[in-house]
Motif scaffolding. Sequence first.
Motif, mmCIF file in Angstrom:
data_model
loop_
_atom_site.group_PDB
_atom_site.id
_atom_site.type_symbol
_atom_site.label_atom_id
_atom_site.label_comp_id
_atom_site.label_asym_id
_atom_site.label_seq_id
_atom_site.Cartn_x
_atom_site.Cartn_y
_atom_site.Cartn_z
ATOM 1 N N UNK B 151 0.853 -1.185 0.000
ATOM 2 C CA UNK B 151 0.000 0.000 0.000
ATOM 3 C C UNK B 151 0.892 1.238 0.000
ATOM 4 N N UNK B 152 0.636 2.135 -0.949
ATOM 5 C CA UNK B 152 1.453 3.346 -1.074
ATOM 6 C C UNK B 152 0.552 4.587 -1.146
ATOM 7 N N UNK B 158 3.151 3.121 2.580
ATOM 8 C CA UNK B 158 2.195 3.231 3.689
ATOM 9 C C UNK B 158 2.247 1.965 4.544
ATOM 10 N N UNK B 159 2.227 0.802 3.887
ATOM 11 C CA UNK B 159 2.259 -0.463 4.633
ATOM 12 C C UNK B 159 1.880 -1.611 3.734
ATOM 13 N N UNK B 231 10.823 -2.642 -4.973
ATOM 14 C CA UNK B 231 12.048 -1.853 -4.779
ATOM 15 C C UNK B 231 11.781 -0.358 -4.857
ATOM 16 N N UNK B 232 12.665 0.403 -4.241
ATOM 17 C CA UNK B 232 12.767 1.859 -4.463
ATOM 18 C C UNK B 232 11.516 2.658 -4.110
ATOM 19 N N UNK B 233 10.763 2.215 -3.125
ATOM 20 C CA UNK B 233 9.632 3.038 -2.668
ATOM 21 C C UNK B 233 10.132 3.865 -1.480
ATOM 22 N N UNK B 265 -6.830 8.748 1.216
ATOM 23 C CA UNK B 265 -6.906 7.570 0.344
ATOM 24 C C UNK B 265 -5.502 7.006 0.135
ATOM 25 N N UNK B 266 -5.442 5.764 -0.310
ATOM 26 C CA UNK B 266 -4.149 5.127 -0.584
ATOM 27 C C UNK B 266 -4.241 4.344 -1.897
ATOM 28 N N UNK B 267 -3.107 3.910 -2.394
ATOM 29 C CA UNK B 267 -3.095 3.053 -3.591
ATOM 30 C C UNK B 267 -2.565 1.676 -3.199
ATOM 31 N N UNK B 268 -3.206 0.656 -3.749
ATOM 32 C CA UNK B 268 -2.772 -0.715 -3.435
ATOM 33 C C UNK B 268 -2.115 -1.315 -4.671
#
Lengths: 166, 279
Positions: B151-152, B158-159, B231-233, B265-268
């Motif tokens: 989740x970003x 984010x997690x 990677x790279x988040x 809100x988040x993106x999955x």
Amino acid sequence: MPWIIIISITLCITLIQTTLVPHISVLGTQPDLFIVFLVYHYLNSDPKQTFHANWAIGLTKDFFSAGPFGLITVIFVILGYLISVIRGNIFRRHLITQIMVTFIISIIYNLIYLITLSVLLSSSNLLAMIWKCPVIAVYNSIIAIPVFLLLNRLYSSLRLSSIDRR
Amino acid sequence: MGRNFSRFFKRFSIYILIAVSVSLLAIPENISNHIKLTVASPLAPVQKITSKTVNYFRNGFRKMALMIKAADKEEKLEEEVFLLQNKLIDHQNTINMLNKKLKTASELRKDIDSIGKPSIADIIGYDTSNFRKSILINIGRKQGISVDDTVVFGSALVGRISAVGNSSSRVILITDPASSVPSRFLESRTQGIVQGTGNDDTCVVKYISRHAEIKEGNKIISSGIGGLFPKSIYIGDIVEVKDSGAKLFKDINLKPRIDFLKIEYVSVIKKSKVQKIHN
């Protein structure tokens, strides 16, 4: 007290706790309305009914938390027993007494939860958060004042306060 | 007789409830998570409405406060814009030089984009505990979400998804004590593990050698090791580095890039996509 009232209040608390309360956090801590309701309910209701209600409140809190399932329920049962032990020896109708009980119960709950969680997760980081326990307890005690006054009004309007004068 | 039976029944029910409470702890985590989300799901629509209302008022108050500040800042910003426009011309030269490298990078980006866009989800609830950090989002199995999806928010971590219901899921935040993210320093490329502390604004970075050169302000990204996270988040910035003599590793505190209470809100990123990116 009728179960429908307990369920309604618990659902309202769940809704407020999961949506509104995180936005009023102070020093990274948020008040715990479940604990506040647990204390109020134990001090103001028929002692024969409180255990089951208390179990249900704990279980509801468990449903909406990421922690190990059942842990909060078990701690709530222990806390309920503790309150029932001191219940007869305190002037529980007075607001100050109720706030003090909220403070003490909050500290005990958070300590037990924190220690159990750090053992279950094997996380030493958690024990560094022990300073949060008194802060949460103070916050709960402050929030308890309006909540208790609101619940007093609700109980008396529903004529539930007369249940327990013994 | 009747009274005795009633008393016996009440006492018996108390013992039963205690036994049930203790036995709940023995339920495997995946099953208990499923039970939790199934029971919590009827409240999800109400939670969504309440969250939106709370956010609406919160944003309104914040905007009012910002408007007052904005008037003072406007003059200063105009001056800055004038200077920055001049600098832009200088940078144009550098941009031209880097153009070739960017072309290569954009081709890689195309590959990632072709895999698909992440799913957007609203945050509908937070954890009831002070020591656990998780959120409830309003998409689940029906939208193709599965456990351990990343989740970003705006390319910052984010997690990960810890439990999935039909139309809601629980996300364990990187600040949760049960969260561990394999990570890497952007500058020095040193690897470590970012662990949650239970605080909203602090994580710790573990297993960084005392000899590693780490400074405050260094950035941390996910390393992708283990395959759980891509990677790279971007994870966050270092805010404190302690180096006590006797320890093998440094004590490093990290401030997550995201203020989890401010996002709505988040993106999955679905696991299958992450695996494709890794391959």
